[in-house]
Write a protein that holds these residues in place. Structure first.
Motif, PDB file in Angstrom:
ATOM      1  N   GLY A  58       0.814  -1.213   0.000  1.00  0.00           N
ATOM      2  CA  GLY A  58       0.000   0.000   0.000  1.00  0.00           C
ATOM      3  C   GLY A  58       0.847   1.262   0.000  1.00  0.00           C
ATOM      4  O   GLY A  58       0.524   2.231  -0.674  1.00  0.00           O
TER       5      GLY A  58
ATOM      6  N   ARG B 237      -3.200   2.018  -4.724  1.00  0.00           N
ATOM      7  CA  ARG B 237      -3.741   0.662  -4.579  1.00  0.00           C
ATOM      8  C   ARG B 237      -4.762   0.611  -3.455  1.00  0.00           C
ATOM      9  O   ARG B 237      -5.832   0.028  -3.617  1.00  0.00           O
ATOM     10  N   ALA B 238      -4.398   1.213  -2.314  1.00  0.00           N
ATOM     11  CA  ALA B 238      -5.342   1.254  -1.199  1.00  0.00           C
ATOM     12  C   ALA B 238      -6.579   2.043  -1.616  1.00  0.00           C
ATOM     13  O   ALA B 238      -7.718   1.671  -1.331  1.00  0.00           O
TER      14      ALA B 238
ATOM     15  N   HIS C 295      -7.768   2.307  -4.538  1.00  0.00           N
ATOM     16  CA  HIS C 295      -8.575   1.493  -5.445  1.00  0.00           C
ATOM     17  C   HIS C 295      -9.546   0.623  -4.650  1.00  0.00           C
ATOM     18  O   HIS C 295     -10.734   0.535  -5.002  1.00  0.00           O
ATOM     19  N   GLY C 296      -9.020   0.028  -3.567  1.00  0.00           N
ATOM     20  CA  GLY C 296      -9.888  -0.787  -2.716  1.00  0.00           C
ATOM     21  C   GLY C 296     -11.061   0.041  -2.190  1.00  0.00           C
ATOM     22  O   GLY C 296     -12.219  -0.387  -2.241  1.00  0.00           O
TER      23      GLY C 296
ATOM     24  N   SER D 201     -13.461  -3.495   0.002  1.00  0.00           N
ATOM     25  CA  SER D 201     -12.207  -2.749  -0.085  1.00  0.00           C
ATOM     26  C   SER D 201     -11.025  -3.658   0.212  1.00  0.00           C
ATOM     27  O   SER D 201     -10.038  -3.687  -0.523  1.00  0.00           O
TER      28      SER D 201
ATOM     29  N   THR E 176     -10.466  -6.301  -2.511  1.00  0.00           N
ATOM     30  CA  THR E 176      -9.897  -5.699  -3.718  1.00  0.00           C
ATOM     31  C   THR E 176      -8.425  -5.401  -3.517  1.00  0.00           C
ATOM     32  O   THR E 176      -7.591  -5.652  -4.388  1.00  0.00           O
ATOM     33  N   PHE E 177      -8.109  -4.868  -2.338  1.00  0.00           N
ATOM     34  CA  PHE E 177      -6.711  -4.538  -2.066  1.00  0.00           C
ATOM     35  C   PHE E 177      -5.844  -5.793  -2.040  1.00  0.00           C
ATOM     36  O   PHE E 177      -4.690  -5.777  -2.488  1.00  0.00           O
TER      37      PHE E 177
ATOM     38  N   PHE F   4      -3.464  -7.120  -4.820  1.00  0.00           N
ATOM     39  CA  PHE F   4      -2.136  -6.607  -5.125  1.00  0.00           C
ATOM     40  C   PHE F   4      -1.043  -7.471  -4.508  1.00  0.00           C
ATOM     41  O   PHE F   4       0.126  -7.289  -4.809  1.00  0.00           O
TER      42      PHE F   4
END
Lengths: 460, 460
Positions: free
Chosen positions: A54, A60-61, A63-64, B155, B158-159, B162
Motif C-alpha cells: 500500500g 492501490r489502497a 482502489h480498494g 475494499s 480488492t486490495f 495486489f
C-alpha cells in the motif's frame, strides 16, 4: 534408561504445567511460546508486506476504497425505496456489473464497461430475433432452432477470440455476448416478457456502468495512459543509469563490487516490461483526453519506444555479461582505455537522460542533436583509441600482456559502439513520438538552436 | 469549362445507367464493381486469416465446439422437465458458470472452477453470518452493519489482489467472493430464505462446474502443462537453429543475405515468451497428472529453463547486431577464423539440440557431457585462434589490414564464448529439471556411458 528419562521429563512438564511456573524455562511452555512467537513474527512480516504494497503506491489502497464506495452506492438502490421499485429484482445486475467491470485503471473500467453494454445489447437483440423466429415456427422446431443457434453462436464467438484484434479489444465483450445470448435464448420466456426483462436488465447494467465510470474517473483516477508514460520514462532513466553505472564500476579503482553492482541492474526492468507496456497501451486507447494527453494520443508509439529501449537493453545485458566475466584485462591496459570508455558511456547516458526529460515534460529537447553529436565524437575517440591499442600494448611497461588479455576490452568497446547506435534508435523513436503527440517546441531562442545545430554540423 | 466537362460526364453516367451497357466500361458501374471487388477481396482475406488461425492449431476450433457443447449440455437442464423442476430459476447460474469458467486449457478451467466454488461458498457463508448478526441487532443497526461490512470487505478483498500470490492464484476467486458477498448481503431476504437460495445456487454452480470439467478434460483436452513443455522445447530448438544459422550465414561465401536472414530470427520468440511461460506454468499447477507429467511435476523449473534460454538469447541478439553491423571484417581474415567460429556455434547448437531432445522425450541425455566437452574444446580452439590472430594479420598478403577492421570478429568471438557459457547454464537448468521431474535414465549400457565419461575427462 531412555524411557525413564522421557518419563522424568514428562513429569517435569506436567509439574511445570500444574505449578504454572515461569513460561520461559519449561519445555512445553517453550514450545507454546516459540509457536506463538513464530506466529507473531509471521503475522508481523505479512502485515509489513501488505503495508509496503500500500505504501509503495497508495493508489492501490485507494482502489480498494473506490470499489467499496461504488458497491455501497449501488447497494443504495436496494435500500432506497423509490429507486428499489424502479429497478426491482434486476438490481442484482447492477451489483454484478460494478464488481466485474471496476478495474484498477480508468481505461480498464471503460474497456469493460463499453464491452459489457455493447455485448449485452447485441447478444440480447440477436437472441430475441432468433427467439421470435423460433416462436413463429412453433412446435418441435422451437427447441431445435434455439439449441442449434446457441451451439453455433457460442462456438463461433469463442473461436473469434483467437483473432488478435478481438482478443485485444473485445475479449471481455465476447464472454458477455455469449452469456447474454445463452440466458435470453434458454430463458423459456415468451417474447413480450423477454423484452421487459431485457429493458430492465439494460437499465440496471447502465446504472452499474455509470457509477463505475463516475467513481473511476472522478475519484483519484488511475490513468493507464499516464502509467504507460511514466513506465517508459522511468525505464529510460533506468537504462541511462545502468549504462553509466556498469561501465563506471568496471573502471572504478576501488572496485567495491557486488554491493554497487546491484544498483545498476535497472535495465532488467526494461527487459521484462513488454507485457505491461502492451496491456497499458491497449487500455490507454479506451481513455478520454486527460492531463497532457489529448484525444488520440499516439499510445502505440510508446510501444515502439519501449521496443527500441529493449533492443538497447539486450546489448547492455551482453555488456554486463562481459564486464562480469572471469577473464579480466590487465590493469594498465584498462587504465589506458578507461577515460574514453567512460566518456562514451556517460555521453550515451546523457543522451538517454535528455530524452527521458524530453518525454517526461512533453517538450522537444533543444539540445538532443548536440548531445548525440558529442556521443558520436566520443565513439570516434573510442575508435581511434582502439586503433592505437596495439601500440599501447607494445610500448607498455610489462611486455607480458598478450593479445588475448585485451579481448574483453575490445568486446566492451564494440558493445559500447553498438549501444550508441541503439541509443540513437531510441532517440529517433522518441522524436517520432514528439511529432505524433505534438510535443511543445523547446523554449530556447532560434538563434541558440541554430548555434547548436552549427556545432553539430561541425562535430559530425 | 470544368463544370461543363463535369456535366458531360454526369450525362455520360446517366446514359450508361439507363442504357444498362457493359458494366466494366462505365464509370458508375465501375465504382460499384470496384467496391464489390474490394469487399470480396477483404472478405476472402479475412476468411483466409480466420481459416489460418484454425488450421495452424485445430485445437482452437475444437475449443469453440467444446464451449458450444458444454452450453448445450447445460441448457438441457432447462428443456428437460424433471431436471428443470430440480434446479428451477437458478439454472441461470449454471449457464453463467459455464460461460465464465470454460477456459482454453484444462488448467484454466480448473483454476476458475475451484476459485468459483470456494469463493462462492466462503463469500456466501460470511455474508450469511453477518446477516444473521445484523438481524439479531435489528432496527436501524441492520442496514448500517450490512453497509459497513460490505464496504470494508469489498475494499479489503480488492486490495488483497495486489499481493502477488493472491493475484497469481486467486484473482478470479476474489471477484466471485466480492460478488457473492454483495449479492447475499444486499439481497434483503430473511436468513432462512437466503439459506435456500444459497443451497440452490451452490448446487447449480456445482452442475456448471462439473460439466465444464468433464468436457474440458475428456474431449480433446488442452493441457497448459503440455503446452508449456512444448513451448520450452520449441524455443530451445529455435535457439539452436538461430545460433548455428546466423554464424553460418555470416561466413557463407554466397552471402544470400536478407532472405535467409529472416530464417534465423527464431531466438526473438525466446526473448518475448516470458509472459506466456509464466501464465502457462501458473495454470499447469492446477492440472492433475496427465500423459508423462505426474502430480507435482516441477512446472516452476520450466520457468528457470526459460529464463536461462532468454539469458542466452540476449547474447545471440547482441551477436546478431554485430553480424549485421556496417563495419565488416576483411574477407581473408574472416576466412582465417570461419572454421573455428562455425565449429563453436555448431557445437553449442548441438548441445542445445541434444538438450531439446532430452526434454522432449523426458529422458536424461547419455551424451550431453560429451557434447559439452566438445563445445569447450571448440571454445579453446577459438581462444587459440584469437591468440594467433595478430600473427595472421601480420603475415597476411595484404598489409593494409588494420587492427580496427578485426574488431567485429573479436567481438563475435567474445560473444560466442559468452554464449557457450550461457548454453552450459541452460543445460544445468535442464539437468535440474531432469532430476526434479525424474526423467528416465538414458537407454545406453553403463560401459558405454563410462567410456563417454572417460572421454570427457580427457577432453576437459
Amino acid at each position: 534408561m531412555a524411557s525413564g528419562e522421557a518419563a522424568k521429563k514428562s513429569v517435569e512438564w506436567r509439574v511445570s504445567v500444574t505449578e504454572g511456573s515461569s513460561v520461559k524455562l519449561e519445555p512445553e511452555s517453550n514450545l507454546f511460546s516459540r509457536a506463538w512467537k513464530g506466529l507473531k513474527l509471521k503475522v508481523s512480516e505479512f502485515a509489513k508486506k501488505v503495508w509496503r504494497i500500500g505504501a509503495d503506491d497508495p493508489r492501490r489502497a485507494m482502489h480498494g476504497i473506490k470499489v467499496g464506495l461504488a458497491l455501497s452506492l449501488v447497494s443504495l438502490f436496494y435500500y432506497t425505496r423509490p429507486l428499489y421499485d424502479g429497478v426491482g429484482g434486476t438490481a442484482m445486475w447492477a451489483i454484478m456489473t460494478v464488481v466485474v467491470i471496476f478495474d484498477y485503471s480508468v481505461g480498464g473500467s471503460l474497456y469493460k464497461g463499453f464491452n459489457r453494454i455493447v455485448a449485452t445489447s447485441t447478444g440480447g437483440a440477436l437472441a430475441l430475433g432468433i427467439h421470435f423466429f423460433a416462436d413463429k415456427l412453433g412446435g418441435t422446431f422451437e427447441p431445435l432452432v434455439l439449441g442449434t443457434s446457441l451451439f453455433l453462436l457460442a462456438s463461433a464467438a469463442t473461436f473469434s477470440r483467437f483473432l488478435p484484434i478481438v482478443k485485444a479489444r473485445f475479449d471481455y465483450g465476447i464472454t458477455i455476448f455469449i452469456l447474454t445470448f445463452s440466458l435470453v435464448s434458454v430463458s423459456g420466456y415468451r417474447v413480450d416478457k423477454i423484452v421487459t426483462v431485457a429493458e430492465e436488465r439494460v437499465s440496471t447494467i447502465g446504472i452499474g456502468v455509470s457509477i463505475c465510470f463516475l467513481v473511476s474517473i472522478f475519484i483519484c483516477p488511475v490513468w493507464a495512459g499516464g502509467d504507460l508514460h511514466l513506465l517508459i520514462t522511468k525505464n529510460m532513466e533506468k537504462l541511462a543509469h545502468s549504462l553509466e553505472g556498469c561501465v563506471g564500476d568496471y573502471f572504478d579503482a576501488n572496485e567495491s563490487n557486488s554491493a554497487s553492482h546491484q544498483k545498476w541492474q535497472g535495465y532488467k526492468c526494461v527487459l521484462n516490461s513488454k507485457a505491461s507496456e502492451d496491456s497499458l497501451a491497449n487500455l490507454a486507447t479506451w481513455e478520454p483526453a486527460h492531463g497532457n494527453f489529448g484525444f488520440r494520443h499516439p499510445w502505440k508509439q510508446y510501444l515502439k519506444v519501449g521496443a527500441a529501449m529493449r533492443y538497447c537493453a539486450y546489448c547492455i545485458e551482453a555488456l554486463n555479461g562481459c564486464i562480469n566475466s572471469d577473464v579480466q584485462a590487465p590493469k594498465h591496459i584498462k587504465k589506458h582505455l578507461s577515460e574514453v570508455f567512460m566518456k562514451v558511456s556517460s555521453e550515451a547516458s546523457k543522451v538517454l537522460k535528455e530524452s527521458t526529460s524530453s518525454v517526461s515534460v512533453m517538450t522537444k529537447s533543444p539540445c538532443i542533436d548536440l548531445l548525440i553529436g558529442e556521443m558520436n565524437i566520443a565513439v570516434e575517440e573510442l575508435h581511434s583509441a582502439m586503433r592505437t591499442l596495439p601500440d599501447a600494448i607494445a610500448t607498455s611497461s610489462s611486455p607480458t600482456v598478450s593479445f588475448v588479455e585485451t579481448l574483453p576490452l575490445i568486446t566492451i568497446a564494440s558493445l559500447l559502439i553498438e549501444i550508441s547506435t541503439r541509443v540513437e534508435a531510441i532517440v529517433d523513436s522518441v522524436e517520432e513520438l514528439a511529432n505524433l503527440a505534438g510535443f511543445k517546441p523547446a523554449a530556447i531562442s532560434n538563434e541558440k538552436q541554430e548555434d547548436a545545430m552549427k556545432g553539430v554540423v561541425q562535430l559530425v
